[in-house]
Design a protein around this motif. Structure first.
Motif, PDB file in Angstrom:
ATOM      1  N   ILE A 176      -6.568   2.431   2.107  1.00  9.53           N
ATOM      2  CA  ILE A 176      -7.025   2.855   3.434  1.00  9.53           C
ATOM      3  C   ILE A 176      -8.437   2.349   3.713  1.00  9.53           C
ATOM      4  CG2 ILE A 176      -7.614   4.896   4.821  1.00  9.53           C
ATOM      5  CD1 ILE A 176      -5.236   6.301   3.386  1.00  9.53           C
ATOM      6  N   GLU A 177      -9.256   2.274   2.678  1.00 10.61           N
ATOM      7  CA  GLU A 177     -10.641   1.813   2.855  1.00 10.61           C
ATOM      8  C   GLU A 177     -10.724   0.353   3.269  1.00 10.61           C
ATOM      9  OE1 GLU A 177     -12.394   2.788  -0.879  1.00 10.61           O
ATOM     10  OE2 GLU A 177     -12.905   4.853  -0.285  1.00 10.61           O
ATOM     11  N   THR A 178      -9.666  -0.431   3.009  1.00  9.33           N
ATOM     12  CA  THR A 178      -9.689  -1.850   3.396  1.00  9.33           C
ATOM     13  C   THR A 178      -9.315  -2.062   4.858  1.00  9.33           C
ATOM     14  OG1 THR A 178      -7.362  -2.281   2.805  1.00  9.33           O
ATOM     15  CG2 THR A 178      -9.020  -2.506   1.051  1.00  9.33           C
ATOM     16  N   PHE A 179      -8.671  -1.087   5.493  1.00  4.98           N
ATOM     17  CA  PHE A 179      -8.118  -1.304   6.825  1.00  4.98           C
ATOM     18  C   PHE A 179      -9.166  -1.607   7.895  1.00  4.98           C
ATOM     19  CE2 PHE A 179      -4.188   1.266   5.461  1.00  4.98           C
ATOM     20  CZ  PHE A 179      -3.509   0.103   5.124  1.00  4.98           C
ATOM     21  N   PRO A 180     -10.318  -0.931   7.930  1.00  3.68           N
ATOM     22  CA  PRO A 180     -11.309  -1.303   8.958  1.00  3.68           C
ATOM     23  C   PRO A 180     -11.717  -2.772   8.886  1.00  3.68           C
ATOM     24  CG  PRO A 180     -11.863   0.837   7.998  1.00  3.68           C
ATOM     25  CD  PRO A 180     -10.744   0.270   7.176  1.00  3.68           C
ATOM     26  N   LYS A 181     -11.883  -3.304   7.671  1.00  2.54           N
ATOM     27  CA  LYS A 181     -12.262  -4.708   7.511  1.00  2.54           C
ATOM     28  C   LYS A 181     -11.124  -5.628   7.933  1.00  2.54           C
ATOM     29  CE  LYS A 181     -15.517  -3.788   3.738  1.00  2.54           C
ATOM     30  NZ  LYS A 181     -15.854  -4.038   2.311  1.00  2.54           N
ATOM     31  N   LEU A 182      -9.892  -5.238   7.593  1.00  2.74           N
ATOM     32  CA  LEU A 182      -8.743  -6.064   7.989  1.00  2.74           C
ATOM     33  C   LEU A 182      -8.573  -6.058   9.507  1.00  2.74           C
ATOM     34  CD1 LEU A 182      -6.075  -5.189   5.252  1.00  2.74           C
ATOM     35  CD2 LEU A 182      -7.408  -7.282   5.489  1.00  2.74           C
ATOM     36  N   LYS A 240      -0.316  -2.085  -8.873  1.00  2.00           N
ATOM     37  CA  LYS A 240      -1.642  -1.657  -8.447  1.00  2.00           C
ATOM     38  C   LYS A 240      -1.749  -1.811  -6.943  1.00  2.00           C
ATOM     39  CE  LYS A 240      -3.785  -3.150 -12.795  1.00  2.00           C
ATOM     40  NZ  LYS A 240      -4.785  -4.043 -13.417  1.00  2.00           N
ATOM     41  N   PHE A 241      -2.493  -0.897  -6.338  1.00  2.00           N
ATOM     42  CA  PHE A 241      -2.559  -0.896  -4.886  1.00  2.00           C
ATOM     43  C   PHE A 241      -3.984  -0.700  -4.405  1.00  2.00           C
ATOM     44  CE2 PHE A 241       1.540   0.419  -6.351  1.00  2.00           C
ATOM     45  CZ  PHE A 241       2.381  -0.420  -5.647  1.00  2.00           C
ATOM     46  N   PRO A 242      -4.395  -1.468  -3.372  1.00  3.61           N
ATOM     47  CA  PRO A 242      -3.542  -2.438  -2.690  1.00  3.61           C
ATOM     48  C   PRO A 242      -3.311  -3.712  -3.511  1.00  3.61           C
ATOM     49  CG  PRO A 242      -5.774  -2.563  -1.837  1.00  3.61           C
ATOM     50  CD  PRO A 242      -5.755  -1.405  -2.791  1.00  3.61           C
ATOM     51  N   THR A 243      -2.157  -4.319  -3.319  1.00  2.00           N
ATOM     52  CA  THR A 243      -1.880  -5.668  -3.815  1.00  2.00           C
ATOM     53  C   THR A 243      -1.620  -6.545  -2.603  1.00  2.00           C
ATOM     54  OG1 THR A 243      -1.001  -5.091  -6.004  1.00  2.00           O
ATOM     55  CG2 THR A 243      -0.204  -7.121  -5.014  1.00  2.00           C
ATOM     56  N   THR A 244      -2.291  -7.692  -2.544  1.00  2.00           N
ATOM     57  CA  THR A 244      -2.168  -8.553  -1.371  1.00  2.00           C
ATOM     58  C   THR A 244      -1.751  -9.966  -1.764  1.00  2.00           C
ATOM     59  OG1 THR A 244      -4.514  -9.186  -1.448  1.00  2.00           O
ATOM     60  CG2 THR A 244      -3.920  -7.256  -0.113  1.00  2.00           C
ATOM     61  N   PHE A 245      -1.124 -10.633  -0.805  1.00  2.00           N
ATOM     62  CA  PHE A 245      -0.740 -12.040  -0.955  1.00  2.00           C
ATOM     63  C   PHE A 245      -1.103 -12.760   0.338  1.00  2.00           C
ATOM     64  CE2 PHE A 245       2.122  -9.554  -3.570  1.00  2.00           C
ATOM     65  CZ  PHE A 245       2.140 -10.238  -4.774  1.00  2.00           C
ATOM     66  N   TRP A 259       0.841  -1.183   0.000  1.00  2.00           N
ATOM     67  CA  TRP A 259       0.000   0.000   0.000  1.00  2.00           C
ATOM     68  C   TRP A 259       0.884   1.244   0.000  1.00  2.00           C
ATOM     69  CZ3 TRP A 259      -1.278   3.403   4.421  1.00  2.00           C
ATOM     70  CH2 TRP A 259      -0.383   3.247   5.492  1.00  2.00           C
ATOM     71  N   PHE A 260       0.255   2.437   0.075  1.00  2.00           N
ATOM     72  CA  PHE A 260       0.977   3.682   0.355  1.00  2.00           C
ATOM     73  C   PHE A 260       0.011   4.658   1.014  1.00  2.00           C
ATOM     74  CE2 PHE A 260      -0.525   3.955  -4.005  1.00  2.00           C
ATOM     75  CZ  PHE A 260      -1.021   5.249  -4.142  1.00  2.00           C
ATOM     76  N   SER A 261       0.541   5.651   1.677  1.00  2.00           N
ATOM     77  CA  SER A 261      -0.260   6.460   2.601  1.00  2.00           C
ATOM     78  C   SER A 261      -1.296   7.350   1.935  1.00  2.00           C
ATOM     79  CB  SER A 261       0.663   7.321   3.474  1.00  2.00           C
ATOM     80  OG  SER A 261       1.463   8.187   2.669  1.00  2.00           O
ATOM     81  N   SER A 262      -1.188   7.605   0.630  1.00  2.00           N
ATOM     82  CA  SER A 262      -2.182   8.424  -0.077  1.00  2.00           C
ATOM     83  C   SER A 262      -3.138   7.579  -0.907  1.00  2.00           C
ATOM     84  CB  SER A 262      -1.487   9.450  -0.984  1.00  2.00           C
ATOM     85  OG  SER A 262      -0.712  10.337  -0.227  1.00  2.00           O
ATOM     86  N   CYS A 263      -3.088   6.268  -0.729  1.00  2.00           N
ATOM     87  CA  CYS A 263      -3.912   5.347  -1.524  1.00  2.00           C
ATOM     88  C   CYS A 263      -5.269   5.172  -0.844  1.00  2.00           C
ATOM     89  CB  CYS A 263      -3.201   4.007  -1.670  1.00  2.00           C
ATOM     90  SG  CYS A 263      -4.200   2.712  -2.420  1.00  2.00           S
ATOM     91  N   LYS A 264      -6.282   5.828  -1.377  1.00  2.00           N
ATOM     92  CA  LYS A 264      -7.618   5.765  -0.777  1.00  2.00           C
ATOM     93  C   LYS A 264      -8.188   4.349  -0.749  1.00  2.00           C
ATOM     94  CE  LYS A 264     -12.186   7.929  -0.973  1.00  2.00           C
ATOM     95  NZ  LYS A 264     -13.054   8.913  -1.672  1.00  2.00           N
ATOM     96  N   PRO A 265      -8.123   3.586  -1.869  1.00  2.00           N
ATOM     97  CA  PRO A 265      -8.640   2.197  -1.812  1.00  2.00           C
ATOM     98  C   PRO A 265      -7.901   1.345  -0.782  1.00  2.00           C
ATOM     99  CG  PRO A 265      -8.330   2.901  -4.089  1.00  2.00           C
ATOM    100  CD  PRO A 265      -7.694   3.944  -3.240  1.00  2.00           C
TER     101      PRO A 265
END
Length: 356
Positions: free
Chosen positions: A260-266, A323-328, A252-258
């Motif tokens: 940041i939007e995933t963090f509450p669910k995580l 692309k961000f976020p990218t997850t594994f 991720w990165f600190s200005s990436c809105k999508p």
């Protein structure tokens, strides 16, 4: 007589060579109201130049006309831009295919009526596009570009089916290169590669992407790499996986809105399953000037898990994480189970594994 035969042979071969050297593609701009003199560029866009024998071509525009030299060894994919709009547009998103039989190109500067006369572009505009948009009335997509961008996973599956039916298609191979360049390694891309014909798999273009796929450090089913990043105190530190049953690596990165939007669910999933079952590791690709913002974001958002900094995204770019976020999603031994699993699918997966 022998002397005259040599002369005739020389003249014929010279004429053939000159004809090949002087093959031209005639170009024209339409719906163009800018300056009379301009330059049109056909470039590789974001694709690696190693796939090209000519990564860039340009033509000087005079009175809306330009010419390009046609010396293509195999079909090439280009994106177009104009000198007059270089401060506003990097390049246009439409794909243009040139090959040795391409005769002309029309660039519509404000609409979607650009046209290339040549077999590769003809395949792309008719056979290839129609294959993907055959159900366009149902899926609501008017262009292949939108479908490819918004339904990438479906596009990849359809691309695989197209290759099975058209295993000699350079258009399909270029689209695979484009998707791989955007998404990095996916199992489906290996499958698509090996559905091309034996003939095409001997071509340098196929060999180059095949070698790239083979050399990828991050692969589904493989072990996540042992990176060295910076920790929150900006000291070098080898990535260490937590001792959990499953770990989600989150780029991720600190200005990436999508992002940041995933963090509450995580955070909710982390609390639900506990650190022994499920843990998160975040890797930021923030630029040097945003490092302090990254550090403050971790505190402000209360992200209580391990954080690393891939400053300026150096390692991420190497592994085509674009692309961000990218997850594994990893097992505790570092084995990669899924790439870019959605939060909903992640919760379903964890529910099945832990029964709640």
């Amino acid at each position: 007589m022998k002397f005259y035969s040599i002369i005739i042979f020389y003249l014929l071969t010279t004429a053939v060579c000159n004809c090949q050297e002087n093959k031209r593609i005639l170009g024209q701009l339409i719906n163009y109201d800018s300056i009379k003199l301009d330059t049109v560029f056909f470039t590789n866009g974001f694709l690696d130049i190693k796939y090209y024998n000519q990564p860039n071509k340009k033509g000087v525009v005079e009175n809306l006309k330009f010419q390009l030299r046609n010396n293509f060894d195999y079909p090439q994919l280009y994106y177009v831009s104009l000198e007059s709009e270089k401060n506003r547009v990097l390049f246009r998103g439409q794909q243009f295919y040139f090959d040795s039989l391409t005769k002309s190109v029309i660039i519509d500067t404000i609409g979607g009526n650009s046209k290339i006369i040549g077999p590769s572009q003809n395949e792309y505009e008719t056979k290839f596009t129609n294959f993907f948009l055959k159900n366009s009335a149902q899926n609501g997509f008017e262009s292949l570009e939108k479908y490819r961008f918004l339904r990438g996973e479906e596009f990849d599956q359809e691309l695989n089916e197209y290759v099975k039916k058209n295993p000699n298609s350079f258009v399909a191979l270029w689209n695979l290169i484009d998707r791989y360049n955007s998404n990095g390694h996916l199992k489906i891309y290996e499958e698509i590669l090996h559905n091309f014909s034996e003939e095409l798999s001997q071509h340098v273009l196929w060999k180059r992407i095949n070698q790239s796929v083979k050399n990828d450090r991050i692969k589904e089913g493989g072990i996540f790499p042992n990176y060295t990043f910076k920790n929150q105190k900006l000291k070098p530190e080898s990535l260490k996986l937590p001792k959990s049953k499953y770990i989600l690596i989150d780029f991720w990165f600190s200005s990436c809105k999508p992002c940041i939007e995933t963090f509450p669910k995580l955070k909710r999933l982390q609390k639900k399953y506990g650190e022994k079952r499920f843990e998160i590791v975040s890797i930021s690709i923030d630029r040097t000037q945003n490092v302090e913002k990254w550090q403050n974001s971790i505190t402000k958002l209360k992200l209580n898990w391990k954080h690393y900094l891939d400053e300026n995204g150096v390692e991420a770019r190497k592994d085509r994480i674009n692309k961000f976020p990218t997850t594994f999603l990893l097992e505790n031994n570092g084995n990669i189970i899924y790439k870019n699993i959605t939060i909903d699918k992640l919760e379903i997966y964890l529910n099945k594994k832990f029964g709640f």
